[in-house]
Design a protein around this motif. Structure first.
Motif, mmCIF file in Angstrom:
data_model
loop_
_atom_site.group_PDB
_atom_site.id
_atom_site.type_symbol
_atom_site.label_atom_id
_atom_site.label_comp_id
_atom_site.label_asym_id
_atom_site.label_seq_id
_atom_site.Cartn_x
_atom_site.Cartn_y
_atom_site.Cartn_z
ATOM 1 N N TYR A 119 0.811 -1.217 0.000
ATOM 2 C CA TYR A 119 0.000 0.000 0.000
ATOM 3 C C TYR A 119 0.847 1.272 0.000
ATOM 4 C CZ TYR A 119 -3.414 -3.556 1.111
ATOM 5 O OH TYR A 119 -4.186 -4.687 1.073
ATOM 6 N N ASN A 120 2.009 1.248 0.629
ATOM 7 C CA ASN A 120 2.874 2.421 0.588
ATOM 8 C C ASN A 120 3.398 2.651 -0.825
ATOM 9 O OD1 ASN A 120 3.203 3.173 3.594
ATOM 10 N ND2 ASN A 120 3.613 0.981 3.586
ATOM 11 N N THR A 123 0.506 3.920 -3.073
ATOM 12 C CA THR A 123 0.198 5.337 -2.856
ATOM 13 C C THR A 123 1.244 6.223 -3.505
ATOM 14 O OG1 THR A 123 -0.910 4.819 -0.776
ATOM 15 C CG2 THR A 123 -0.192 7.092 -1.086
ATOM 16 N N CYS A 176 -7.226 13.358 1.059
ATOM 17 C CA CYS A 176 -6.316 12.231 1.298
ATOM 18 C C CYS A 176 -4.879 12.584 0.939
ATOM 19 C CB CYS A 176 -6.762 11.006 0.509
ATOM 20 S SG CYS A 176 -6.790 11.246 -1.285
ATOM 21 N N ASP A 183 2.429 11.465 2.506
ATOM 22 C CA ASP A 183 1.233 10.937 3.167
ATOM 23 C C ASP A 183 1.537 9.728 4.052
ATOM 24 O OD1 ASP A 183 -0.255 12.786 1.712
ATOM 25 O OD2 ASP A 183 -0.451 11.407 0.051
ATOM 26 N N ALA A 185 3.882 7.496 3.504
ATOM 27 C CA ALA A 185 4.548 6.404 2.794
ATOM 28 C C ALA A 185 6.011 6.306 3.187
ATOM 29 C CB ALA A 185 4.424 6.600 1.285
ATOM 30 N N LEU A 190 1.047 3.438 5.912
ATOM 31 C CA LEU A 190 -0.227 3.558 5.216
ATOM 32 C C LEU A 190 -0.991 2.240 5.239
ATOM 33 C CD1 LEU A 190 0.736 5.702 2.115
ATOM 34 C CD2 LEU A 190 -0.447 6.433 4.169
ATOM 35 N N SER A 191 -2.288 2.339 5.436
ATOM 36 C CA SER A 191 -3.161 1.162 5.449
ATOM 37 C C SER A 191 -3.792 0.964 4.078
ATOM 38 C CB SER A 191 -4.266 1.336 6.485
ATOM 39 O OG SER A 191 -5.142 2.385 6.099
ATOM 40 N N ASP A 194 -6.092 3.854 3.446
ATOM 41 C CA ASP A 194 -5.391 5.070 3.020
ATOM 42 C C ASP A 194 -5.084 5.015 1.528
ATOM 43 O OD1 ASP A 194 -5.292 6.096 5.650
ATOM 44 O OD2 ASP A 194 -3.454 4.983 6.068
ATOM 45 N N ALA A 195 -4.533 3.883 1.092
ATOM 46 C CA ALA A 195 -4.181 3.737 -0.321
ATOM 47 C C ALA A 195 -5.422 3.775 -1.210
ATOM 48 C CB ALA A 195 -3.415 2.430 -0.535
#
Length: 230
Positions: A119-120, A123, A176, A183, A185, A190-191, A194-195
């Motif tokens: 997810y990081n 994003t 966001c 953000d 990352a 990040l969850s 979030d992504a």
């Protein structure tokens, strides 16, 4: 038997011969270049791999349509091996239509990262899409437009909304995108949610900037063609 020479992702053998089987056309580039997935079996380990390949020359179209498995010799002159199909292709999120090639490629990379739980990384890719898309919207000079806004996506978006360059209806979704650079990352915090928020905003903004105008232009051209009797 048709043959393909490539690196085997299953056993690691370099420049090994594969037996070529069935194929499926999955896309077309530049209105002529066929993109295929082909089923191949490594002669070293006897394990199968599906390769993504692209047509090398426009005049090879008839050969590819007839089937690479029917060539009866090496097919490396006919197609370029792009990569093999793997877990990165388990992506359900297709990019909006009519994106510039670089943004389309980056969006697909972000979508692939989402599909495997990175997810990081996802994003970061979606932010890069937004960064490239919104930089082109900035005028050469305008009141309040400074280097911090030009460099930083988190500061740039509010400026674009405040100056009616981006539609106000998207402002809430843009929350966001923070102004801290990444953000979260850069901290790896990040969850999935979030992504997904960044993905939603990226998709909708890209549709507004690229897909909708191009669809309108295509419709305009069709209308003009009908009026001209074409």
């Amino acid at each position: 038997m048709s043959l393909l020479v490539a690196d085997c992702p299953r056993c690691g053998t370099k420049d090994i011969t594969f037996d070529v089987g069935n194929q499926v056309q999955v896309a077309t580039r530049f209105s002529w270049q066929m993109i295929l997935e082909i089923f191949c079996v490594c002669r070293a380990c006897r394990h199968p791999t599906i390769f993504l390949v692209s047509q090398n020359q426009q005049y090879y179209a008839d050969i590819l349509k007839a089937g690479l498995s029917e060539v009866g010799s090496a097919i490396n002159d006919l197609v370029k091996v792009e990569r093999y199909i793997g877990i990165q292709d388990n992506s359900a999120e297709v990019p909006p239509e009519h994106l510039p090639e670089n943004i389309d490629r980056i969006f697909k990379e972000g979508s692939a990262c989402m599909s495997i739980g990175c997810y990081n990384a996802a994003t970061t890719m979606f932010r890069l899409c937004l960064d490239l898309a919104t930089k082109s919207l900035l005028p050469d000079d305008a009141e309040g437009l400074n280097n911090r806004i030009r460099r930083n996506l988190g500061f740039r978006l509010p400026w674009l909304f405040d100056n009616q360059i981006l539609p106000e209806g998207l402002r809430e979704l843009s929350s966001c995108i923070k102004d801290d650079g990444n953000d979260g990352a850069h901290e790896g915090i990040l969850s999935k949610e979030d992504a997904a928020d960044v993905l939603d905003f990226t998709f909708i903004l890209l549709e507004r900037l690229y897909t909708e105008p191009q669809r309108l232009e295509i419709a305009r051209q069709r209308r003009a063609a009908r009026r001209n009797g074409d």
